[in-house]
Write a protein that holds these residues in place. Structure first.
Motif, PDB file in Angstrom:
ATOM      1  N   GLY A 101       0.876  -1.219   0.010  1.00 14.10           N
ATOM      2  CA  GLY A 101      -0.069  -0.185  -0.115  1.00 14.10           C
ATOM      3  C   GLY A 101       0.982   1.277   0.032  1.00 14.10           C
ATOM      4  O   GLY A 101       2.173   1.306  -0.468  1.00 14.10           O
ATOM      5  N   ASP A 102       0.323   2.495   0.372  1.00 19.45           N
ATOM      6  CA  ASP A 102       0.994   3.607   0.521  1.00 19.45           C
ATOM      7  C   ASP A 102       1.841   3.897   1.838  1.00 19.45           C
ATOM      8  O   ASP A 102       1.517   3.039   2.580  1.00 19.45           O
ATOM      9  N   VAL A 103       2.970   4.641   1.612  1.00 21.55           N
ATOM     10  CA  VAL A 103       3.640   4.779   2.746  1.00 21.55           C
ATOM     11  C   VAL A 103       2.978   6.022   3.723  1.00 21.55           C
ATOM     12  O   VAL A 103       2.554   7.123   3.269  1.00 21.55           O
ATOM     13  N   GLU A 104       2.790   5.499   5.030  1.00 18.97           N
ATOM     14  CA  GLU A 104       2.205   6.750   5.822  1.00 18.97           C
ATOM     15  C   GLU A 104       3.504   7.250   6.439  1.00 18.97           C
ATOM     16  O   GLU A 104       4.302   6.497   6.752  1.00 18.97           O
ATOM     17  N   ALA A 105       3.519   8.566   6.522  1.00 14.21           N
ATOM     18  CA  ALA A 105       4.561   9.347   7.107  1.00 14.21           C
ATOM     19  C   ALA A 105       3.861  10.466   7.860  1.00 14.21           C
ATOM     20  O   ALA A 105       2.830  10.875   7.632  1.00 14.21           O
ATOM     21  N   ALA A 106       4.621  10.623   8.911  1.00 17.57           N
ATOM     22  CA  ALA A 106       4.089  11.765  10.001  1.00 17.57           C
ATOM     23  C   ALA A 106       3.980  13.094   9.552  1.00 17.57           C
ATOM     24  O   ALA A 106       3.346  14.009   9.904  1.00 17.57           O
ATOM     25  N   PHE A 107       4.726  13.493   8.395  1.00 17.25           N
ATOM     26  CA  PHE A 107       4.702  14.838   7.610  1.00 17.25           C
ATOM     27  C   PHE A 107       5.230  14.725   6.228  1.00 17.25           C
ATOM     28  O   PHE A 107       5.695  13.673   5.896  1.00 17.25           O
TER      29      PHE A 107
END
Ligand code: NDP
Length: 485
Positions: A479-485
């Motif tokens: 899936g997509d990469v989740e990043a804090a910002f």
């Protein structure tokens, strides 16, 4: 006329024999006669450089071949070794002095076993798939890179194969340095591997003393060091390898216990003690040199042991009737004679042997001391010669504690008809390679190696694969990469 044992040249590098006579000459002396039969030259820095450079250059392409292709070459080499067993056994006898009766069945043959076994495994070295919901991790079992093998002098063909076969199966290349005392056999292993189709540079042999070993171990191109040698050398080599954060396998010395309980079959126990002390004139790392005999059978055991030891046929190693040969060289003979004198001086009871044989060559009599106590030098230090120490004991608890009271932990054996006790005792012994009602069997299928000061890592079996490869793990996100910002 040149002796048949004289190799074509001192080193084998990048698929060919290489000579550089400016290196220190290393005379090869036949232990049974004291005659010089060959000479090789220690590797100069230029030779060491050639070997390391060719090992490094060949590694990537070798690792890119399929395991099946690599394995086929190793198995072909095993077949050639078996076909030439007699000739190779004669060479092993010239190199070490061990009787042909032994070398015909124990040296080239066990080298061939290792090549066949690891050749067979090479095609099945895989990683794993680790499912993580949608995502997954897969692992890749990769070669370490360039390995250095350094050998002791007691099994020059076997040691070259026990190190070379698993290293090559995993896609590594190797520079192997035999002991200066036995420089001949590893060259033949290299020659045969190339005859079997090994690409140039994959297995190289260089001669030399400790300083050549030191130069190999400290080179930054080297990823792994596998040493068979004494514990003091092992400590030095391990420390040098640690400087460069290299992988290691250390197969070192021992002072292994063999425990014989009152209920043991005496003939088998005596046979085990003979095999575990006098095979190869006692020059075997895993020997059971502290033979603990329970008090009830002590005198019966000693009487039968002395009788059977008297049947040793000491003589010309090339005569297949000979069952006991010389020490590898004069130096080792003198070291062992020094221990025999210490045994006498410290009050052990000499049952048989105890002196040099009155004949040319470096022959010692098979020697048995009884009434040996735990503090005696012959019960504490590795002798690496045909000197058996027999110690008494009364209880299981006592003998286990005394058997473990050593810095070493290579092997251990138990003789008893009580199998519950046999397994319990083995479970409590601090040793890597153990035997029940047997001693010193070393099939390639079984892991071999020690604990405590006897070493790190294991040779042979599937365990060896772990010591010549490393695992790369790869996280795969779907899936997509989740990043804090
Ligand atoms: P050594 O420890 O003297 O030598 C082992 C090898 O290491 C030799 O090739 C030696 O070269 C080399 N060497 C010595 N110093 C260095 C160094 N500083 N750096 C790199 N290499 C070095 O052992 P031996 O040859 O006398 O062999 C006997 C010993 O081997 C015994 O202790 C025995 O128990 C052990 N052994 C262990 C086995 C096992 O599997 N556990 C099996 C067989 C033997 P060189 O000798 O040419 O100077």
């Amino acid at each position: 006329m040149t002796h048949p044992a004289q190799p074509k040249a001192s080193h084998f590098i990048n698929g060919a024999y290489v000579e550089d006579t400016s290196g220190t000459p290393i005379p090869v002396v036949y232990a049974a006669s004291g005659e010089q039969i060959a000479v090789v030259h220690a590797a100069t820095p230029a030779i060491v450089e050639q070997a390391l450079a060719s090992g490094k250059a060949a590694q990537k392409a070798w690792a890119r071949m399929t395991g099946t292709e690599r394995g086929r070459i190793l198995r072909r080499a095993a077949d050639i070794i078996r076909a030439r067993n007699h000739e190779l056994s004669v060479l092993e006898t010239y190199d070490t002095g061990k009787p042909l009766q032994e070398t015909l069945v124990a040296d080239a043959t066990s080298g061939a076993d290792a090549l066949e076994y690891f050749g067979g495994l090479a095609g099945s070295l895989t990683g794993e798939h680790i499912p993580l919901g949608e995502d997954w991790v897969y692992t890749i079992r990769e070669a370490l890179g360039l390995c250095v093998g350094i050998g002791a002098w007691n099994y020059p063909t076997q040691i070259a194969c026990w190190k070379g076969a698993p290293a090559l199966a995993c896609g590594n290349t190797m520079v192997f340095k035999p002991s200066e005392a036995t420089p001949l056999c590893a060259l033949k292993v290299a020659e045969i591997l190339h005859e079997a189709g090994l690409p140039a540079g994959v297995f190289n042999v260089v001669q030399g003393m400790g300083e050549v070993g030191g130069a190999l171990v400290t080179d930054p191109r080297v990823d792994k060091v596998s040493l068979t040698g004494s514990a003091p050398t092992g400590k030095k080599v391990y420390a040098a390898a640690a400087e460069g954060m290299k992988h290691v396998t250390m197969e070192l010395g021992g002072k292994s216990p063999m425990i014989i309980f009152d209920d043991a079959d005496i003939e088998n126990a005596v046979g085990g003690a003979i095999n575990g002390n006098f095979y190869s004139s006692g020059q075997v790392c895993s020997n059971g040199t502290r033979v603990f005999v329970q008090k009830g059978i002590k005198e019966k055991f000693l009487a039968r042991l002395a009788e059977r030891t008297g049947n040793a046929v000491i003589g010309d190693p090339m005569d297949e009737a000979t069952s006991f040969g010389p020490m590898v060289n004069e130096n080792q003979m003198n070291i062992v004679l020094g221990y025999i004198e210490k045994g006498k001086a410290e009050g052990a009871r000499l049952i048989c042997g105890g002196a040099r044989c009155d004949m040319p060559g470096w022959y010692l009599q098979p020697t048995v001391f009884a009434d040996v106590t735990d503090g005696m030098t012959i019960a504490r230090e590795e002798i690496f010669g045909p000197v058996m120490s027999v110690l008494d004991f009364e209880t299981e608890e006592e003998v286990v504690a005394r058997a473990n009271d050593t810095e070493f932990g290579l092997s251990a054996g138990v003789f008893t008809k009580d199998f519950t006790r046999a397994h319990r005792v083995i479970g409590n012994l601090e040793a890597g390679s153990c035997f029940i009602n047997s001693y010193n069997d070393a099939p390639v299928e079984a892991p071999f190696g020690g604990v405590k000061a006897s070493g790190v890592g294991r040779e042979n079996s599937k365990e060896a694969i772990k010591h010549y490869s490393q695992v790369k793990s790869v996280y795969v996100r779907m899936g997509d990469v989740e990043a804090a910002f």
